[in-house]
Scaffold this motif. Structure first.
Motif, PDB file in Angstrom:
ATOM      1  N   VAL A 107     -19.195  32.010  32.305  1.00 36.48           N
ATOM      2  CA  VAL A 107     -19.377  31.657  33.724  1.00 36.48           C
ATOM      3  C   VAL A 107     -20.855  31.782  34.094  1.00 36.48           C
TER       4      VAL A 107
ATOM      5  N   GLU B  85     -28.241  39.351  33.125  1.00 39.37           N
ATOM      6  CA  GLU B  85     -27.143  38.993  32.219  1.00 39.37           C
ATOM      7  C   GLU B  85     -27.613  38.706  30.803  1.00 39.37           C
TER       8      GLU B  85
ATOM      9  N   GLY C 198     -19.816  45.376  36.531  1.00 46.78           N
ATOM     10  CA  GLY C 198     -20.025  44.140  37.284  1.00 46.78           C
ATOM     11  C   GLY C 198     -21.283  44.183  38.121  1.00 46.78           C
TER      12      GLY C 198
ATOM     13  N   SER D 297     -13.442  41.827  41.451  1.00 38.76           N
ATOM     14  CA  SER D 297     -13.158  40.407  41.590  1.00 38.76           C
ATOM     15  C   SER D 297     -12.759  40.056  43.022  1.00 38.76           C
TER      16      SER D 297
ATOM     17  N   TYR E 280     -13.876  27.795  37.414  1.00 41.64           N
ATOM     18  CA  TYR E 280     -15.311  27.583  37.574  1.00 41.64           C
ATOM     19  C   TYR E 280     -15.775  26.222  37.047  1.00 41.64           C
TER      20      TYR E 280
ATOM     21  N   GLU F 267      -9.874  31.114  34.263  1.00 36.71           N
ATOM     22  CA  GLU F 267     -11.237  31.286  34.786  1.00 36.71           C
ATOM     23  C   GLU F 267     -12.120  30.098  34.368  1.00 36.71           C
TER      24      GLU F 267
ATOM     25  N   LYS G  29     -16.903  36.134  31.250  1.00 40.24           N
ATOM     26  CA  LYS G  29     -17.938  36.346  32.265  1.00 40.24           C
ATOM     27  C   LYS G  29     -19.262  35.724  31.810  1.00 40.24           C
TER      28      LYS G  29
ATOM     29  N   ARG H 134     -12.653  39.234  28.196  1.00 43.80           N
ATOM     30  CA  ARG H 134     -13.080  39.093  29.588  1.00 43.80           C
ATOM     31  C   ARG H 134     -14.603  39.077  29.715  1.00 43.80           C
TER      32      ARG H 134
ATOM     33  N   VAL I  75     -20.178  33.172  42.063  1.00 47.26           N
ATOM     34  CA  VAL I  75     -19.331  33.168  40.875  1.00 47.26           C
ATOM     35  C   VAL I  75     -19.070  34.618  40.482  1.00 47.26           C
ATOM     36  N   TRP I  76     -17.967  34.793  39.807  1.00 48.26           N
ATOM     37  CA  TRP I  76     -17.563  36.116  39.318  1.00 48.26           C
ATOM     38  C   TRP I  76     -17.589  37.122  40.471  1.00 48.26           C
ATOM     39  N   THR I  77     -18.461  38.139  40.430  1.00 48.15           N
ATOM     40  CA  THR I  77     -18.496  39.104  41.535  1.00 48.15           C
ATOM     41  C   THR I  77     -19.864  39.120  42.213  1.00 48.15           C
TER      42      THR I  77
END
Lengths: 223, 223, 223, 223
Positions: free
Chosen positions: C179, C123, C221, B50, C22, C18, C176, C172, B26-28
């Motif tokens: 997700v 995260e 990222g 991405s 997902y 997005e 993220k 954004r 998912v995502w990066t």
């Protein structure tokens, strides 16, 4: 190449897209074959070729011993099993093999999928049976498929520790059975995670299966 | 830029689409690299970009210490682990890292995936092993990968609490292993939810693995 | 309409793709908003509009009390919650709400997602917290979000019996987080189905979170 | 053919794409119908036709006894059930039937889905009820649907061992209910895999349902 054979090559190639559409296969791990009507031949996927590259020309043709008759690539590594089925079940016109997740999960426990859904009664006429453990490389897999399905109402067998093989009157019917075996295996699995699904009485299973196989109209489809 | 390097940049960029196709990232949060044949270099995904924006030009080239040699972006934050593998396993031509769901779920329990599927025997030659817990930022992850996979038949290691790393003779083979490790981890997980999967005898695991690695034709693929 | 606002309308509209990519939303049940830089306004999805029909023109603009300022449709029914967050957390530039399956499953039990994955440490810097049960229609939801997230390292809160809300420095970043919360909630759920995931020591959680938030390059990222 | 009927044929055909988009159906196993406003007729999917081939012309028109009135194919094998609902519930303008996985899994256990999510309260106003086991072929299924839903706040019934039927003021509303019943059934299933979801007090269920049905703006949609 006859027009009939050309059409069958196209159909068998195209049917592989149903395997990916329903998430039944990853990488190159599944295959469809179809018997050439009136000849001792069948069309099958070549070995190790990505589903993106499959077209009519990429398909190969084998005789019922599994020998390559037409095509530039090696036939699927499961060709011997397909050939065995065509040799021993003349009523079969299509064979499919996948490692679809839920069907294979039942196969790994060696446990048949019980008939607790009307869809299971419609399509399989009872539980989805388990076939024996068999190594690749000789007739073991084909023999296990035929011994399990001969005399069964189910067009699908879950080969132990391996995955499902399905049959049909043609390649499309065998693909439909491959889609349905995964759907039924998944739903019954999920149902049983939180308790025991309710059984369906045998007379109701029989009534559903009989109606579904004999009454339904165009394309023999449901819904 | 040599034609060889250009081709490898394109291939590594394109292979990331297989990670998204099979829902492994998912995502990066995943990356593919490939060794430049005959040079102490590898091509890898840039950090935090991405998958939609990945093309040959976006890829970066690093030396085997993980230093950026060519490219306008910072290399993947997992570059040190890839570099360590290339330095210590000269037979490896491709490395992949994902956090794919089922493989990572086994990794979080620190539990190897048992070999109860013919596909597991084919691809991994036995259970899929667990690597140690390791922090990012030095050689710990790379060392854990190499120590676990050196001498193993498995091209995949599940790094504890983290996720799978896979290797191959080239980037494509490592991607295939990443797809297969998730598929096997998922199917075995689901099988075990409702009971104990049946073991496969060691001699059968050996026979399946040997045949799969040595006999299969074009592209070494299955099915 | 300023160029800045036009760009933000486009960005917020596009970010909804997005959510569908997902699988975080079905029908119209999720929304993204973004603060207009330097103004007491935010852009948000209109209520009850299909994701296929969302474009910059369909977006609506509200003030920080949730009143419609620009746009021809009613704002999302969750607008009051978004507005409350923007009013009380000036550092927040984006808010997302979904009913994504696994995050909502933890929310229905009122149980935080433990930090047993390096991705969770990266995260969320620890467990993903639960917010109170709150009815829609006044400030209850917004207040529950702010009270839970203020002072937390997590950009995500699982509102009890309801679903996740996520925040970020811009829309954004909040997407993220939406997700990632589903990915982590899913992987930890699946891991725990077959046993207890191994804990990660607090000092390692801290080290991972610190590095991830402060060291990573372009776009912040991972991978 | 009137313009109204033409438009309805197009709408009903197009709505089947929502069933595949959300993974509610495989092969041909699901169907949507819509009542022709002001006439004792409804538009429904033909039997056994692939979703790829469905367009306005393929749809068929039946009277409220389920007899084919217009169209070249046999109507869906579930037509008698749809017809029964239209005959006995004049407020219903759309009916949908699927075998979606999680809803069918609850149906196989004969267990209603408890109301432990705000989305469940919004859409269903309480638990999602179970209908009786019924064989296809007479009015049993239709009668079971009507007896269960008449007087219920739920637009969805899980027919035992079979799958969900949903109703709505028009075909689109019934499709929305089919999407939502699977989403709620899945999330509650997954939540309960790891423990007991927290109940929502009846007064809160009532407040959520009342607001959702009466306050929400355009299209009656959520979010």
């Amino acid at each position: 190449m006859s027009a009939e054979l050309k059409r069958l090559r196209e159909e068998v190639a195209a049917l592989h897209a149903e395997l990916t559409r329903y998430g039944l296969v990853v990488w190159t791990a599944g295959n469809v074959s179809g018997r050439v009507p009136g000849e001792d031949l069948f069309v099958i996927k070549p070995s190790g070729v990505s589903y993106d590259e499959l077209d009519a020309d990429a398909m190969v043709v084998c005789d019922l011993e599994g020998n390559l008759v037409d095509g530039t690539r090696a036939p699927s590594s499961d060709t011997a099993a397909h050939a065995y089925v065509y040799r021993h079940m003349p009523e079969v016109g299509g064979v499919v093999h996948t490692h679809s997740t839920y069907a294979t999960a039942w196969a790994a426990r060696g446990e048949p999928v019980p008939c607790v859904l009307t869809m299971g009664a419609d399509e399989f006429g009872g539980e989805i049976p388990i076939g024996p453990f068999a190594l690749i490389g000789d007739d073991s897999i084909g023999r296990g498929i035929v011994e399990t399905l001969r005399g069964s109402r189910s067009p699908a067998v879950l080969m132990q520790n391996h995955g499902p093989f399905t049959i049909g009157t043609d390649a499309r019917a065998a693909v439909k059975a491959a889609v349905m075996v995964e759907d039924v295996a998944r739903t019954v699995h999920i149902s049983r995670q939180l308790g025991a699904p309710l059984p369906i009485a045998q007379e109701h299973v029989d009534a559903l299966h009989d109606r579904y196989q004999n009454v339904y109209g165009q394309a023999g489809g449901n819904a």
